[in-house]
Design an enzyme around this catalytic site. Sequence first.
Site, PDB file in Angstrom:
ATOM      1  N   GLY A 213      16.107  -9.193   1.984  1.00 52.15           N
ATOM      2  CA  GLY A 213      16.627 -10.305   2.783  1.00 52.15           C
ATOM      3  C   GLY A 213      16.689  -9.916   4.243  1.00 52.15           C
ATOM      4  N   ASN A 214      17.455 -10.646   5.021  1.00 54.19           N
ATOM      5  CA  ASN A 214      17.633 -10.294   6.437  1.00 54.19           C
ATOM      6  C   ASN A 214      19.009 -10.769   6.900  1.00 54.19           C
ATOM      7  OD1 ASN A 214      17.366 -13.092   7.524  1.00 54.19           O
ATOM      8  ND2 ASN A 214      15.336 -12.901   6.584  1.00 54.19           N
TER       9      ASN A 214
END
Length: 402
Positions: A213-214
């Site tokens: 993810g981020n």
Amino acid sequence: MSVLSGKKVLLGITGGIAAYKTPLLVRALVKKGAEVKVVMTPSALDFVTPLTLSTLSQNPVLSSFTAEGNSDHPQWNNHVELALWADLFLIAPATSNTLSSMAQARCNNLLLACYLSAQCPVYIAPAMDLDMYAHPANLANMEKLVSFGNYIFPAQEGFLASGLEGKGRMMEPDDIVVSLEENLQAKAPLNGNTVLITAGPTHEAIDPVRFIGNHSSGKMGYALAEEAAILGANVILISGPTALSAAHHNITLVPVISAADMHAAVFNHYASVDIAIAAAAVADFKPITSANQKIKKQSGPPEIHLTSTVDILAQMGKEKQQQFLVGFALETENELENAKGKCLRKNLDAIVLNSLNDKDAGFGGSHNKITYIRKDDTFVDFDLKPKSAVSKDIFTQILNAL
Ligand code: CTP
């Protein structure tokens, strides 16, 4: 959230029996999130007390040109300031006498002075006995006020204070509020438009508990959705996992997890939208396969083979018809050139550049500092601002282009 939320409403009350209903009107407006200030004509004071109205509106109530109380230091109640403060001026109830004065530009009380100074939309809810209401002189006054651009909430049929029955009752407070909302919605710049916004990160599963993810919080996309909704659009907000919620009733939230989910959700709606803004931080890579069961650590660090996700925005650009398409670019070097390149490659109408080099701006935070770049390569730099203000700037640019 109501279209009245955050609106500054100046309520003018004149001296008719229906004034006894105005505390309910103030309460209904405040409940919708409006800020309310009240001006009264001197004769309205006979029907309802300023104390009730100031308690409910949480603002002082004014009824004369000078501030009462201190005769040694008389002070002027600035009607111009009050009128210019308002986003809308609602006069309810409006008596035949006040309607006539408004039509003639008479100015013998504070309410009339506010009316003549107001630059905002004016809404009028007349109330009087049936024969007064139907009198040609009164009808002519109302017609004149409509010709000035004022909006009249017609009197209703029913039982009147005189004991007679007929048309003359002030529209009920709740109905006034509903009519105001409908009118404001119809006037909103994006009324009738559908705006699609992608927001937040995507999560690409490694196994049932781990993902790639981020750090995107989704705040920029949600702020854009909120602004589009305030401007009257129907908003489809396609959001990856975030801790945020979308309050405005014009927003339909479509929660997704992965880039593939987001892609599918976008193309469920894209063909029919008027404006699309891709503010999501879509993962560029995902594991080729994701394990069905949690990967146990005893087997040692797994080798994860990655593949590219689909570029949702690039496909939106390819399939673009009527849509005004705006992308975001997050750059750390050659920012302007890279962003311009993305705008061209993805066939966008504009791209919003936010740079990770700007302190306090971008991912996670509540502020952003953007450059808005149009497809003809002209651009405008904005200061660091809260994301709600950044959203206003972006929609001002979009509305200018449309
Ligand atoms: N975007 C998208 N789908 C992807 C990747 C990006 O829709 N798979 C959109 C983003 O929402 C953003 C724009 O494309 O509006 C640019 O994203 P950005 O991460 O800045 O650029 P990339 O296209 O991913 O290119 P790079 O990582 O090389 O900078």
